[in-house]
Design a protein around this motif. Structure first.
Motif, PDB file in Angstrom:
ATOM      1  N   PHE A 116       0.813  -1.230   0.000  1.00 46.96           N
ATOM      2  CA  PHE A 116       0.000   0.000   0.000  1.00 46.96           C
ATOM      3  C   PHE A 116       0.841   1.271   0.000  1.00 46.96           C
ATOM      4  O   PHE A 116       0.315   2.360  -0.178  1.00 46.96           O
ATOM      5  N   GLU A 117       2.148   1.159   0.174  1.00 51.55           N
ATOM      6  CA  GLU A 117       2.984   2.360   0.101  1.00 51.55           C
ATOM      7  C   GLU A 117       4.378   1.969  -0.380  1.00 51.55           C
ATOM      8  O   GLU A 117       4.793   0.825  -0.232  1.00 51.55           O
ATOM      9  N   GLY A 118       5.080   2.955  -0.964  1.00 52.54           N
ATOM     10  CA  GLY A 118       6.424   2.686  -1.437  1.00 52.54           C
ATOM     11  C   GLY A 118       6.432   2.017  -2.806  1.00 52.54           C
ATOM     12  O   GLY A 118       5.387   1.851  -3.440  1.00 52.54           O
ATOM     13  N   PRO A 119       7.621   1.646  -3.253  1.00 50.59           N
ATOM     14  CA  PRO A 119       7.775   1.181  -4.634  1.00 50.59           C
ATOM     15  C   PRO A 119       7.413  -0.280  -4.911  1.00 50.59           C
ATOM     16  O   PRO A 119       7.420  -0.701  -6.069  1.00 50.59           O
ATOM     17  N   ALA A 120       7.099  -1.054  -3.899  1.00 47.73           N
ATOM     18  CA  ALA A 120       6.772  -2.479  -4.153  1.00 47.73           C
ATOM     19  C   ALA A 120       5.607  -2.559  -5.142  1.00 47.73           C
ATOM     20  O   ALA A 120       4.553  -1.970  -4.919  1.00 47.73           O
ATOM     21  N   PRO A 121       5.770  -3.289  -6.223  1.00 47.66           N
ATOM     22  CA  PRO A 121       4.747  -3.308  -7.265  1.00 47.66           C
ATOM     23  C   PRO A 121       3.607  -4.282  -7.014  1.00 47.66           C
ATOM     24  O   PRO A 121       2.598  -4.249  -7.717  1.00 47.66           O
ATOM     25  N   ARG A 122       3.745  -5.139  -6.043  1.00 42.64           N
ATOM     26  CA  ARG A 122       2.703  -6.151  -5.823  1.00 42.64           C
ATOM     27  C   ARG A 122       2.795  -6.656  -4.378  1.00 42.64           C
ATOM     28  O   ARG A 122       3.800  -6.427  -3.690  1.00 42.64           O
ATOM     29  N   PRO A 123       1.777  -7.368  -3.934  1.00 40.66           N
ATOM     30  CA  PRO A 123       1.763  -7.863  -2.545  1.00 40.66           C
ATOM     31  C   PRO A 123       2.850  -8.909  -2.295  1.00 40.66           C
ATOM     32  O   PRO A 123       3.426  -9.482  -3.233  1.00 40.66           O
ATOM     33  N   LEU A 124       3.067  -9.175  -1.013  1.00 35.78           N
ATOM     34  CA  LEU A 124       3.934 -10.293  -0.635  1.00 35.78           C
ATOM     35  C   LEU A 124       3.303 -11.588  -1.136  1.00 35.78           C
ATOM     36  O   LEU A 124       2.080 -11.666  -1.315  1.00 35.78           O
ATOM     37  N   GLU A 125       4.124 -12.574  -1.324  1.00 29.37           N
ATOM     38  CA  GLU A 125       3.592 -13.859  -1.781  1.00 29.37           C
ATOM     39  C   GLU A 125       3.193 -14.723  -0.581  1.00 29.37           C
ATOM     40  O   GLU A 125       3.714 -14.542   0.515  1.00 29.37           O
ATOM     41  N   ARG A 126       2.285 -15.613  -0.825  1.00 31.07           N
ATOM     42  CA  ARG A 126       1.904 -16.587   0.200  1.00 31.07           C
ATOM     43  C   ARG A 126       2.363 -17.974  -0.228  1.00 31.07           C
ATOM     44  O   ARG A 126       2.596 -18.217  -1.418  1.00 31.07           O
TER      45      ARG A 126
END
Ligand code: FES
Length: 175
Positions: A130-140
């Motif tokens: 939801f913030e910063g440069p990460a383009p996608r969620p963490l993986e499960r």
């Protein structure tokens, strides 16, 4: 020295000595490299699947017991709408690898978020960025119950939200 006399005997043996020294040094290093080649680096990686005790041992929230050893957070939640389990208590296994450039975020319980120390990406407890440069969620990762009733986390199988995989049967363990 008169140039017409040619190289002296002393100079000749001096050069010969230097040439031999260089040659032997080369042989030494080549030999050392060959011996080193016989003992390749061995990385002792933790197993990709592991048991994590019984679900009743986990309180609601983020558990960091396996962060260092297996790069996994175990999360217990009362409801997980992002995986289509609204109102179904259960657990999921989150990867600790930031989806920006691979650093390891920290769980900040006071802010209820994972925060990456490298470039500031933030992730909700669900793993959603939801913030910063990460383009996608963490993986499960795959999470099921083993025959003995323990939680079994299997990192061979990962689930990505952007591929609609969090809704997969084994991406969430009802408890
Ligand atoms: S590696 Fe996490 S924000 Fe860049």
């Amino acid at each position: 020295m008169n140039p017409e006399e040619g190289p002296t005997r002393r100079g000749f043996f001096g050069n010969l000595f230097v040439a031999w020294a260089i040659f032997l040094a080369g042989v030494h290093f080549a030999g050392a490299g060959a011996v080193r080649f016989l003992f390749p680096n061995v990385l002792f990686e933790p197993p990709l699947s592991f048991k994590a005790g019984v679900p009743s041992a986990y309180a609601e929230g983020v558990d960091e017991s396996f962060k260092s050893s297996h790069a996994v957070w175990l999360v217990r939640t009362l409801s997980d709408p992002l995986s289509d389990r609204t109102g179904i208590e259960g657990m999921y296994a989150l990867s600790t690898t930031c989806t920006h450039l691979g650093c390891i975020p920290n769980w900040q319980s006071a802010d209820v978020k994972f925060k990456c120390p490298c470039h500031g990406s933030g992730f909700r407890m669900s793993g959603m960025n939801f913030e910063g440069p990460a383009p996608r969620p963490l993986e499960r990762f795959r999470i099921v119950r083993a025959d003995d009733g323990q939680i079994l986390v299997d990192k061979n199988q990962k689930y990505q939200w952007e591929k609609n995989q969090w809704t997969s049967a084994e991406a969430y363990l009802p408890v």
